[in-house]
Design a protein around this motif. Sequence first.
Motif, PDB file in Angstrom:
ATOM      1  N   LEU A   1     -20.338  -7.630  36.286  1.00 51.49           N
ATOM      2  CA  LEU A   1     -19.570  -6.405  36.542  1.00 51.49           C
ATOM      3  C   LEU A   1     -18.391  -6.286  35.589  1.00 51.49           C
ATOM      4  CD1 LEU A   1     -19.501  -6.385  40.459  1.00 51.49           C
ATOM      5  CD2 LEU A   1     -20.628  -4.705  38.984  1.00 51.49           C
ATOM      6  N   TYR A   2     -17.677  -7.389  35.411  1.00 51.50           N
ATOM      7  CA  TYR A   2     -16.522  -7.361  34.502  1.00 51.50           C
ATOM      8  C   TYR A   2     -16.957  -7.029  33.078  1.00 51.50           C
ATOM      9  CZ  TYR A   2     -12.811  -8.914  31.468  1.00 51.50           C
ATOM     10  OH  TYR A   2     -11.870  -8.963  30.484  1.00 51.50           O
TER      11      TYR A   2
ATOM     12  N   THR B   1     -15.554   0.662  24.380  1.00 49.46           N
ATOM     13  CA  THR B   1     -16.185   1.835  23.782  1.00 49.46           C
ATOM     14  C   THR B   1     -15.185   2.981  23.652  1.00 49.46           C
ATOM     15  OG1 THR B   1     -18.279   1.202  24.780  1.00 49.46           O
ATOM     16  CG2 THR B   1     -18.107   3.456  24.012  1.00 49.46           C
ATOM     17  N   SER B   2     -14.215   3.029  24.560  1.00 52.44           N
ATOM     18  CA  SER B   2     -13.168   4.065  24.526  1.00 52.44           C
ATOM     19  C   SER B   2     -11.981   3.639  23.667  1.00 52.44           C
ATOM     20  CB  SER B   2     -12.697   4.368  25.950  1.00 52.44           C
ATOM     21  OG  SER B   2     -13.763   4.729  26.776  1.00 52.44           O
ATOM     22  N   GLN B   3     -12.185   2.636  22.805  1.00 55.51           N
ATOM     23  CA  GLN B   3     -11.147   2.136  21.902  1.00 55.51           C
ATOM     24  C   GLN B   3      -9.983   1.476  22.645  1.00 55.51           C
ATOM     25  OE1 GLN B   3     -12.085   2.458  18.674  1.00 55.51           O
ATOM     26  NE2 GLN B   3     -13.850   3.569  19.491  1.00 55.51           N
ATOM     27  N   ASN B   4     -10.251   0.957  23.840  1.00 56.83           N
ATOM     28  CA  ASN B   4      -9.209   0.279  24.605  1.00 56.83           C
ATOM     29  C   ASN B   4      -9.656  -1.155  24.876  1.00 56.83           C
ATOM     30  OD1 ASN B   4      -7.168  -0.565  26.275  1.00 56.83           O
ATOM     31  ND2 ASN B   4      -7.432   1.027  27.825  1.00 56.83           N
ATOM     32  N   SER B   5      -9.520  -1.991  23.868  1.00 55.46           N
ATOM     33  CA  SER B   5      -9.908  -3.400  24.023  1.00 55.46           C
ATOM     34  C   SER B   5      -8.763  -4.248  24.561  1.00 55.46           C
ATOM     35  CB  SER B   5     -10.378  -3.965  22.678  1.00 55.46           C
ATOM     36  OG  SER B   5      -9.354  -3.844  21.710  1.00 55.46           O
ATOM     37  N   ARG B   6      -7.554  -3.659  24.586  1.00 53.33           N
ATOM     38  CA  ARG B   6      -6.383  -4.411  25.035  1.00 53.33           C
ATOM     39  C   ARG B   6      -6.447  -4.691  26.532  1.00 53.33           C
ATOM     40  NH1 ARG B   6      -1.318  -3.174  27.111  1.00 53.33           N
ATOM     41  NH2 ARG B   6       0.325  -4.655  26.550  1.00 53.33           N
ATOM     42  N   LEU B   7      -6.875  -3.697  27.324  1.00 54.66           N
ATOM     43  CA  LEU B   7      -6.879  -3.857  28.774  1.00 54.66           C
ATOM     44  C   LEU B   7      -7.807  -4.979  29.235  1.00 54.66           C
ATOM     45  CD1 LEU B   7      -5.808  -2.833  31.477  1.00 54.66           C
ATOM     46  CD2 LEU B   7      -7.699  -1.201  31.533  1.00 54.66           C
TER      47      LEU B   7
ATOM     48  N   VAL C   1      -6.123  -8.274  28.536  1.00 53.28           N
ATOM     49  CA  VAL C   1      -5.033  -8.603  29.454  1.00 53.28           C
ATOM     50  C   VAL C   1      -5.579  -9.090  30.791  1.00 53.28           C
ATOM     51  CG1 VAL C   1      -3.106  -7.634  30.776  1.00 53.28           C
ATOM     52  CG2 VAL C   1      -3.397  -7.031  28.361  1.00 53.28           C
ATOM     53  N   ILE C   2      -6.637  -8.417  31.284  1.00 56.62           N
ATOM     54  CA  ILE C   2      -7.241  -8.823  32.558  1.00 56.62           C
ATOM     55  C   ILE C   2      -7.840 -10.221  32.444  1.00 56.62           C
ATOM     56  CG2 ILE C   2      -9.071  -8.311  34.222  1.00 56.62           C
ATOM     57  CD1 ILE C   2      -8.661  -5.355  33.572  1.00 56.62           C
ATOM     58  N   ALA C   3      -8.551 -10.492  31.337  1.00 55.20           N
ATOM     59  CA  ALA C   3      -9.143 -11.813  31.131  1.00 55.20           C
ATOM     60  C   ALA C   3      -8.057 -12.885  31.033  1.00 55.20           C
ATOM     61  CB  ALA C   3     -10.003 -11.810  29.871  1.00 55.20           C
ATOM     62  N   LEU C   4      -6.967 -12.566  30.342  1.00 55.79           N
ATOM     63  CA  LEU C   4      -5.858 -13.512  30.215  1.00 55.79           C
ATOM     64  C   LEU C   4      -5.259 -13.812  31.582  1.00 55.79           C
ATOM     65  CD1 LEU C   4      -3.918 -15.131  28.406  1.00 55.79           C
ATOM     66  CD2 LEU C   4      -2.526 -13.067  28.203  1.00 55.79           C
ATOM     67  N   GLY C   5      -4.994 -12.742  32.370  1.00 60.23           N
ATOM     68  CA  GLY C   5      -4.445 -12.939  33.713  1.00 60.23           C
ATOM     69  C   GLY C   5      -5.379 -13.736  34.598  1.00 60.23           C
ATOM     70  N   SER C   6      -6.693 -13.481  34.481  1.00 60.31           N
ATOM     71  CA  SER C   6      -7.678 -14.199  35.278  1.00 60.31           C
ATOM     72  C   SER C   6      -7.680 -15.686  34.948  1.00 60.31           C
ATOM     73  CB  SER C   6      -9.073 -13.603  35.040  1.00 60.31           C
ATOM     74  OG  SER C   6     -10.068 -14.357  35.689  1.00 60.31           O
TER      75      SER C   6
ATOM     76  N   ARG D   1     -12.716 -14.811  39.130  1.00 63.42           N
ATOM     77  CA  ARG D   1     -13.699 -13.871  38.593  1.00 63.42           C
ATOM     78  C   ARG D   1     -13.892 -12.672  39.521  1.00 63.42           C
ATOM     79  NH1 ARG D   1     -17.978 -18.474  36.286  1.00 63.42           N
ATOM     80  NH2 ARG D   1     -16.773 -18.933  34.392  1.00 63.42           N
ATOM     81  N   ILE D   2     -13.825 -12.902  40.828  1.00 68.27           N
ATOM     82  CA  ILE D   2     -13.911 -11.782  41.776  1.00 68.27           C
ATOM     83  C   ILE D   2     -12.735 -10.831  41.570  1.00 68.27           C
ATOM     84  CG2 ILE D   2     -13.752 -11.151  44.223  1.00 68.27           C
ATOM     85  CD1 ILE D   2     -15.305 -13.700  44.881  1.00 68.27           C
ATOM     86  N   ILE D   3     -11.540 -11.396  41.457  1.00 71.81           N
ATOM     87  CA  ILE D   3     -10.337 -10.578  41.295  1.00 71.81           C
ATOM     88  C   ILE D   3     -10.394  -9.773  39.997  1.00 71.81           C
ATOM     89  CG2 ILE D   3      -7.841 -10.691  40.909  1.00 71.81           C
ATOM     90  CD1 ILE D   3      -7.818 -13.079  42.869  1.00 71.81           C
ATOM     91  N   SER D   4     -10.786 -10.402  38.890  1.00 66.19           N
ATOM     92  CA  SER D   4     -10.848  -9.683  37.614  1.00 66.19           C
ATOM     93  C   SER D   4     -11.876  -8.561  37.659  1.00 66.19           C
ATOM     94  CB  SER D   4     -11.168 -10.649  36.473  1.00 66.19           C
ATOM     95  OG  SER D   4     -12.448 -11.250  36.657  1.00 66.19           O
ATOM     96  N   ALA D   5     -13.025  -8.800  38.339  1.00 67.61           N
ATOM     97  CA  ALA D   5     -14.049  -7.758  38.460  1.00 67.61           C
ATOM     98  C   ALA D   5     -13.531  -6.589  39.299  1.00 67.61           C
ATOM     99  CB  ALA D   5     -15.324  -8.333  39.073  1.00 67.61           C
ATOM    100  N   LEU D   6     -12.861  -6.878  40.421  1.00 67.07           N
ATOM    101  CA  LEU D   6     -12.339  -5.820  41.283  1.00 67.07           C
ATOM    102  C   LEU D   6     -11.269  -4.996  40.565  1.00 67.07           C
ATOM    103  CD1 LEU D   6     -12.038  -7.696  44.714  1.00 67.07           C
ATOM    104  CD2 LEU D   6     -13.729  -5.982  44.039  1.00 67.07           C
ATOM    105  N   ILE D   7     -10.396  -5.656  39.820  1.00 69.68           N
ATOM    106  CA  ILE D   7      -9.334  -4.945  39.097  1.00 69.68           C
ATOM    107  C   ILE D   7      -9.928  -3.972  38.094  1.00 69.68           C
ATOM    108  CG2 ILE D   7      -7.470  -5.216  37.414  1.00 69.68           C
ATOM    109  CD1 ILE D   7      -6.715  -7.805  38.838  1.00 69.68           C
ATOM    110  N   ILE D   8     -10.895  -4.432  37.302  1.00 66.98           N
ATOM    111  CA  ILE D   8     -11.444  -3.568  36.262  1.00 66.98           C
ATOM    112  C   ILE D   8     -12.319  -2.457  36.864  1.00 66.98           C
ATOM    113  CG2 ILE D   8     -13.620  -4.751  35.698  1.00 66.98           C
ATOM    114  CD1 ILE D   8     -12.678  -4.510  32.715  1.00 66.98           C
ATOM    115  N   LEU D   9     -12.955  -2.719  38.018  1.00 71.59           N
ATOM    116  CA  LEU D   9     -13.708  -1.672  38.716  1.00 71.59           C
ATOM    117  C   LEU D   9     -12.784  -0.568  39.207  1.00 71.59           C
ATOM    118  CD1 LEU D   9     -16.218  -3.837  40.785  1.00 71.59           C
ATOM    119  CD2 LEU D   9     -16.854  -2.117  39.095  1.00 71.59           C
TER     120      LEU D   9
END
Length: 286
Positions: A20-21, A30-36, A39-44, A74-82
């Motif tokens: 899911l993540y 794809t929307s040219q936003n690779s930063r987000l 950041v989520i992966a780093l926080g995870s 991994r659950i938290i990172s998936a939920l945040i990005i969803l």
Amino acid sequence: MDNSLNYLFITALSYPFIALYNADAASFRTSQNSRLPMVIALGSNILNILENFFFVFTLSLGVAQAALSTLLSRIISALIILILLKQPKLDLYVDSYLSIRSEIETITKILKISIPTGIENGKFQFGKLVIPLYLQWEQQPLPVQAMVSMLESFACQASIDIGLGMMTVVGKCVDAKEYEQARQYTISLTKLAWVVCIIFCAIIMLFIQQITSLAKMESESAKLAIWLTRIVFAYKMIFWTPSFLPGYGLRAAGDVKFSMITSTLSMWICRVVVTIFLVHTFHMGL
């Protein structure tokens, strides 16, 4: 073995959340936003480290809790990005996940690339599994092989990420029938990945003694790990990038068979057969 099975079972529960993540992160990129996603992966990963420290060292709960911290992260990172992907202000967002329906034609196109690529990558993981098992049968020091394998994977990770970016860029060029641009981007990004791979290999070789010391390896094992790392990285800096990076460009252009066949032959002939021959016949060991 019990610890290994427990760890595998708990971490396996996190695989759907990784999927899911990755899918949602691809939408942001794809929307040219690779930063987000970064950041989520780093926080995870930071959360995973803190959870490991708390569960394992503070509560002394052992390997199962280490796996549980990975699952929770991994659950938290998936939920945040969803949740973030549902924001209407985004260029590409999802109104409702329940309204998503399968498009067989699109999925078929994806699978034509992803299945051969998955087989190709799976074979290399299989090779990484076969060789340690054979070395164990030959009573070779497995911790040394594990250390070198881990460092080798780390050294090329940034170059692999450049390859994933290459697939997006080259794919867009091919869709636009700009084949010369696709060729130029494949060459230029391969060169960039080559430089990055050399830099990471050099840094690891520079600090290899400190790394083995941090891992608390025994002196003889540490010496062997240092020696092997220098041998592996000497040819890795030269041959790894031109062996792997152009394959990403080929896959982006829809040619997945060539790299799959090439990697299959090289893996079975060189990595498995030649390794067994050298270890068994000449007793060369690691």
